[in-house]
Design a protein around this motif. Structure first.
Motif, PDB file in Angstrom:
ATOM      1  N   ALA A   1      -6.320  -1.691 -12.869  1.00  0.00           N
ATOM      2  CA  ALA A   1      -6.230  -0.404 -11.698  1.00  0.00           C
ATOM      3  C   ALA A   1      -6.805  -2.238 -11.138  1.00  0.00           C
ATOM      4  N   SER A   2      -5.854  -2.141  -9.530  1.00  0.00           N
ATOM      5  CA  SER A   2      -6.246  -3.641  -9.012  1.00  0.00           C
ATOM      6  C   SER A   2      -6.528  -2.399  -7.687  1.00  0.00           C
ATOM      7  N   ARG A   3      -7.071  -3.727  -6.876  1.00  0.00           N
ATOM      8  CA  ARG A   3      -7.326  -2.561  -5.027  1.00  0.00           C
ATOM      9  C   ARG A   3      -6.198  -3.705  -4.718  1.00  0.00           C
ATOM     10  N   LEU A   4      -6.062  -2.821  -3.046  1.00  0.00           N
ATOM     11  CA  LEU A   4      -4.765  -3.085  -2.188  1.00  0.00           C
ATOM     12  C   LEU A   4      -5.377  -4.368  -1.235  1.00  0.00           C
TER      13      LEU A   4
ATOM     14  N   THR B   1       0.869  -1.132  -0.363  1.00  0.00           N
ATOM     15  CA  THR B   1      -0.369  -0.594  -0.139  1.00  0.00           C
ATOM     16  C   THR B   1       0.935   1.369   0.313  1.00  0.00           C
ATOM     17  N   ILE B   2       1.795   1.469   0.671  1.00  0.00           N
ATOM     18  CA  ILE B   2       2.936   2.550   1.282  1.00  0.00           C
ATOM     19  C   ILE B   2       3.500   2.566  -0.594  1.00  0.00           C
TER      20      ILE B   2
ATOM     21  N   ASN C   1     -11.212   5.988   2.075  1.00  0.00           N
ATOM     22  CA  ASN C   1     -11.690   6.173   0.595  1.00  0.00           C
ATOM     23  C   ASN C   1     -10.945   5.749  -0.215  1.00  0.00           C
ATOM     24  N   ILE C   2      -9.329   5.984  -0.443  1.00  0.00           N
ATOM     25  CA  ILE C   2      -8.199   5.871  -1.052  1.00  0.00           C
ATOM     26  C   ILE C   2      -7.776   4.384  -0.724  1.00  0.00           C
ATOM     27  N   PHE C   3      -7.130   4.123  -0.090  1.00  0.00           N
ATOM     28  CA  PHE C   3      -6.400   2.732  -0.545  1.00  0.00           C
ATOM     29  C   PHE C   3      -8.291   1.039  -0.310  1.00  0.00           C
ATOM     30  N   GLN C   4      -8.777   2.215   0.428  1.00  0.00           N
ATOM     31  CA  GLN C   4     -10.204   0.697  -0.319  1.00  0.00           C
ATOM     32  C   GLN C   4     -10.771   0.826  -1.578  1.00  0.00           C
ATOM     33  N   ASP C   5     -10.362   1.643  -2.162  1.00  0.00           N
ATOM     34  CA  ASP C   5     -11.035   1.235  -3.327  1.00  0.00           C
ATOM     35  C   ASP C   5     -10.505   0.855  -4.161  1.00  0.00           C
ATOM     36  N   ASP C   6     -11.255   0.438  -5.628  1.00  0.00           N
ATOM     37  CA  ASP C   6     -11.033  -0.108  -6.329  1.00  0.00           C
ATOM     38  C   ASP C   6      -9.412   0.018  -7.075  1.00  0.00           C
ATOM     39  N   ASN C   7     -10.030   1.403  -7.422  1.00  0.00           N
ATOM     40  CA  ASN C   7      -8.929   2.584  -8.246  1.00  0.00           C
ATOM     41  C   ASN C   7      -8.076   3.002  -6.898  1.00  0.00           C
ATOM     42  N   PRO C   8      -7.100   2.724  -6.168  1.00  0.00           N
ATOM     43  CA  PRO C   8      -6.699   3.637  -5.215  1.00  0.00           C
ATOM     44  C   PRO C   8      -5.213   3.981  -5.942  1.00  0.00           C
ATOM     45  N   ILE C   9      -4.983   4.279  -6.669  1.00  0.00           N
ATOM     46  CA  ILE C   9      -4.475   5.156  -7.646  1.00  0.00           C
ATOM     47  C   ILE C   9      -5.186   6.490  -8.352  1.00  0.00           C
TER      48      ILE C   9
END
Ligand code: 5RP
Length: 274
Positions: free
Chosen positions: A270-273, A48-49, A232-240
């Motif tokens: 895009a991929s999930r974390l 994630t980082i 709302n960022i790191f749990q989104d399907d498209n975090p970037i």
């Protein structure tokens, strides 16, 4: 205009946290495991980082996460807002029972740009958490380290203007340099009640890209310095795509529609974390 006397250490770190060119910041909150344990999107914290670090201005996290999960080549690439309170867990009914968990010497050793403390106004542990804040401010200011106060909201508190303005103002009066709070109706009145102290907005539970982007948009329009979003960022399907879209609102004054276009442009691949 240059003021007659500048507190150089504090100002230097504030400039690392909040971009002095536009007085805005996209802070990425990834401190959740300190009381939640394994958290979706943060189970593989190193990944994630590595994935999101290039797109945030500042990383809000914990001592353990910094030590274990930042790749050696990335150390120092972004300022760290180090969470220095804890002692609770989701298994406790009362989440407010927090104490200071990291010394100021440790924060200095880790080159923290700032330290973050949660304050639970109106809770059973109100006084303890306010004194955590004032004790840390007394120590951190001596070392030129700004303190960010988080107005944590207990289960029985309403996230409304009255409560958030009260909690934020108490944090400002304690001497916090940055206040992290929640968005609410008439949010500009929360910001005004602590002006000129910088306010960043927490995202709360995962919602949806349009809702989270609306919140970021209305927050900065109301005078916030930016956001300190996590789920709302790191749990989104498209975090970037999400963090780029948020950054376009915070730093580029984009509309929600323009930001959604940026989000959608990043969707392919895009991929999930984890
Ligand atoms: C909890 C915190 C968290 O870092 C933050 O609120 C979580 O961010 P988000 O709500 O956007 O997931 O400070 O008190």
């Amino acid at each position: 205009m240059v003021p007659a006397y500048l507190d150089i250490g504090i100002q230097s770190r504030m400039n690392r946290i909040i971009n002095p060119k536009d007085n805005r910041v996209v802070m990425l909150a990834i401190d959740h495991p300190y009381f939640q344990g394994p958290t979706t999107g943060l189970r593989n914290m190193s990944k994630t980082i590595k994935t999101l670090l290039p797109y945030c201005d500042c990383l809000m996290t914990t001592r353990g996460a910094v030590r274990s999960n930042i790749a050696p080549e990335d150390v120092g690439s972004k300022p760290i807002m180090l969470r220095v309170t804890g002692g609770n867990s989701v298994l406790n009914e009362e989440l407010s029972d927090e104490k200071i968990t990291v010394t100021i010497q440790e924060a200095i050793r880790m080159d923290a740009a700032g330290v973050a403390i949660s304050v639970y106004i109106g809770s059973a542990n109100q006084q303890q958490t306010i004194l955590n804040l004032t004790d840390m401010i007394n120590q951190a200011e001596e070392c030129g380290i700004p303190v960010l106060a988080v107005t944590a909201v207990g289960k029985n508190m309403a996230r409304d203007l009255r409560y958030l303005a009260l909690a934020s103002r108490i944090c400002q009066d304690a001497g916090a340099r940055i206040i992290k709070t929640y968005y609410c109706e008439e949010f500009s009145r929360v910001v005004d009640s602590v002006s000129p102290t910088a306010v960043v907005v927490a995202g709360g539970k995962y919602s949806s890209p349009p809702d989270a982007l609306q919140m970021a948009y209305h927050s900065v329009q109301a005078g916030a310095a930016g956001v300190d979003f996590g789920r709302n960022i790191f749990q989104d399907d498209n975090p970037i795509g999400m963090i780029k879209a948020i950054s376009s609102i915070v730093h580029g004054n984009h509309t929600v529609k323009e930001a959604l276009d940026i989000y959608n442009a990043c969707l392919p691949g895009a991929s999930r974390l984890d």
